[in-house]
Design a protein around this motif. Structure first.
Motif: not given
Length: 157
Positions: A80, A83, A86
């Motif tokens: 993650n 995600k 960024t």
């Protein structure tokens, strides 16, 4: 947020990082709500372009139980990072601040996870802050835990 998470967040922010705490990630695929995990503390150093993921625990579990729990935490987090964060970062550091005594064997919390014992973390902070006079170089009041450590360390030399 427990005191250790707050202390880590204050310390990394004081050291010049941008800090976020308790970031939930990975919606639960069961459809019943919730998340698969949460980052305790994430710090980003604009100077070094380093993302630092810190998990904290003051538990009294065995090292074996901690290994299982922290491997899971860092494993689900790994999927993650990109995600959630960024923005570009050059390096990822993963730290677990946990435990009061060294383990008999070398615990493994996952690939490239640095384990810092709670007393060592507090000692690192104390050693730096005891050199700063609260009268001439006070820690900002927004860092209440660090300020308390500064006063205690400076006046108890």
């Amino acid at each position: 947020m427990n005191f250790l998470e707050q202390l880590a967040a204050e310390w990394y922010e004081y050291k010049g990082c941008f800090v976020r705490t308790n970031i939930k990630y990975g919606k639960n695929p069961s459809g019943q709500g919730g998340y698969i995990g949460e980052f305790d503390v994430v710090a980003y150093s604009p100077e070094t372009k380093e993302l630092i993921h810190i998990e904290c625990s003051t538990d009294s579990s065995t090292w074996e139980d901690r290994e299982v729990r922290f491997k899971r935490k860092f494993s689900t987090a790994k999927d993650n990072y990109k995600k959630i964060f960024t923005f570009p970062y050059k390096k990822l550091e993963r730290i677990a601040i946990v435990g009061f005594h060294k383990a008999n064997n070398k615990p493994d919390f996952g690939p490239n996870v640095k384990i810092i014992l709670i007393p060592d973390f507090v000692k690192e902070i104390t050693n730096e802050l005891k050199k700063k006079s609260p009268m001439q170089d006070a820690i900002p009041e927004s860092y209440s835990l660090l300020r308390a450590i500064q006063y205690s360390a400076f006046f108890n030399k």
